[in-house]
Design a protein around this motif. Structure first.
Motif, mmCIF file in Angstrom:
data_model
loop_
_atom_site.group_PDB
_atom_site.id
_atom_site.type_symbol
_atom_site.label_atom_id
_atom_site.label_comp_id
_atom_site.label_asym_id
_atom_site.label_seq_id
_atom_site.Cartn_x
_atom_site.Cartn_y
_atom_site.Cartn_z
ATOM 1 N N GLU A 76 42.290 48.658 46.544
ATOM 2 C CA GLU A 76 41.055 48.979 45.450
ATOM 3 C C GLU A 76 41.368 48.291 44.059
ATOM 4 O O GLU A 76 40.487 47.620 43.708
ATOM 5 C CB GLU A 76 41.182 50.362 45.127
ATOM 6 N N ILE A 77 42.466 48.046 43.913
ATOM 7 C CA ILE A 77 42.853 47.229 42.778
ATOM 8 C C ILE A 77 42.512 45.892 42.857
ATOM 9 O O ILE A 77 41.952 45.060 42.004
ATOM 10 C CB ILE A 77 44.453 47.406 42.201
ATOM 11 N N THR A 78 42.979 45.234 43.974
ATOM 12 C CA THR A 78 42.653 43.782 44.245
ATOM 13 C C THR A 78 41.101 43.677 44.107
ATOM 14 O O THR A 78 40.383 42.727 43.662
ATOM 15 C CB THR A 78 43.113 43.382 45.745
ATOM 16 N N LEU A 79 40.131 44.663 44.741
ATOM 17 C CA LEU A 79 38.681 44.534 44.860
ATOM 18 C C LEU A 79 38.327 44.574 43.386
ATOM 19 O O LEU A 79 37.277 43.983 43.238
ATOM 20 C CB LEU A 79 38.158 45.598 45.598
ATOM 21 N N GLU A 80 38.697 45.330 42.582
ATOM 22 C CA GLU A 80 38.506 45.443 41.189
ATOM 23 C C GLU A 80 38.603 44.342 40.471
ATOM 24 O O GLU A 80 37.876 43.974 39.644
ATOM 25 C CB GLU A 80 39.126 46.759 40.358
ATOM 26 N N ARG A 81 39.821 43.746 40.494
ATOM 27 C CA ARG A 81 40.310 42.331 39.941
ATOM 28 C C ARG A 81 39.296 41.256 40.330
ATOM 29 O O ARG A 81 38.830 40.669 39.649
ATOM 30 C CB ARG A 81 41.615 42.074 40.347
ATOM 31 N N LYS A 82 38.724 41.283 41.734
ATOM 32 C CA LYS A 82 38.022 40.270 42.259
ATOM 33 C C LYS A 82 36.384 40.404 41.390
ATOM 34 O O LYS A 82 35.890 39.595 41.101
ATOM 35 C CB LYS A 82 38.003 40.184 43.658
ATOM 36 N N ALA A 84 35.836 41.973 38.807
ATOM 37 C CA ALA A 84 35.839 41.834 37.218
ATOM 38 C C ALA A 84 36.074 40.129 36.972
ATOM 39 O O ALA A 84 35.348 39.593 36.005
ATOM 40 C CB ALA A 84 37.089 42.340 36.645
ATOM 41 N N ALA A 85 36.583 39.348 38.096
ATOM 42 C CA ALA A 85 36.697 37.969 37.726
ATOM 43 C C ALA A 85 35.263 37.217 37.990
ATOM 44 O O ALA A 85 34.925 36.270 37.243
ATOM 45 C CB ALA A 85 37.600 37.410 38.880
ATOM 46 N N GLU A 86 34.627 37.861 39.093
ATOM 47 C CA GLU A 86 33.245 37.295 39.305
ATOM 48 C C GLU A 86 32.149 37.848 38.208
ATOM 49 O O GLU A 86 31.458 36.795 37.875
ATOM 50 C CB GLU A 86 32.719 38.051 40.675
#
Length: 118
Positions: A76-82, A84-86
């Motif tokens: 979930e953390i990785t998905l949120e970071r991705k 946010a970057a997008e």
């Protein structure tokens, strides 16, 4: 005399009966050799073993669930970071696009176009 010495003596039962199988050696009853290993032990021992087994299984499932939850949290953390970057990239592109549009508007106001380089 040799026949009498080699012959197996007959054992009498409690009723006074004698077995007719003189050719077989007298045997005692087998002690649970044909039963499963579970029935050979006492009930209390079996129940203790079962409770230990269930406790181990419960602990194992808890550890598995904990591990799975940790993995899910990281995902979930990785998905949120991705995401946010997008989003950041999209906003920058929109900002650049809007800046280009504004610059084009200002050039048109100033009278400069692609045809007239001035």
């Amino acid at each position: 005399m040799s026949l009498l010495e080699t012959a197996v003596p007959l054992t009498s039962s409690s009723n006074g009966r004698v077995s007719g199988k003189s050719w077989k050696a007298p045997r005692s009853a087998t002690f649970r050799t044909l039963c499963s290993t579970g029935h050979r032990s006492k009930f209390q021992e079996r129940m203790e073993k079962t409770t230990k087994h269930t406790a181990v299984k419960k602990l194992e499932t808890e550890l598995k669930q904990e591990k799975h939850a940790e993995k899910q949290r990281r995902r979930e953390i990785t998905l949120e970071r991705k995401k946010a970057a997008e989003e950041r990239l999209r906003l920058e592109e929109d900002k650049a696009k809007m800046g280009a549009r504004k610059a084009a508007r200002l050039r048109r106001k100033a009278g400069r176009t692609k045809k007239i380089h001035g």
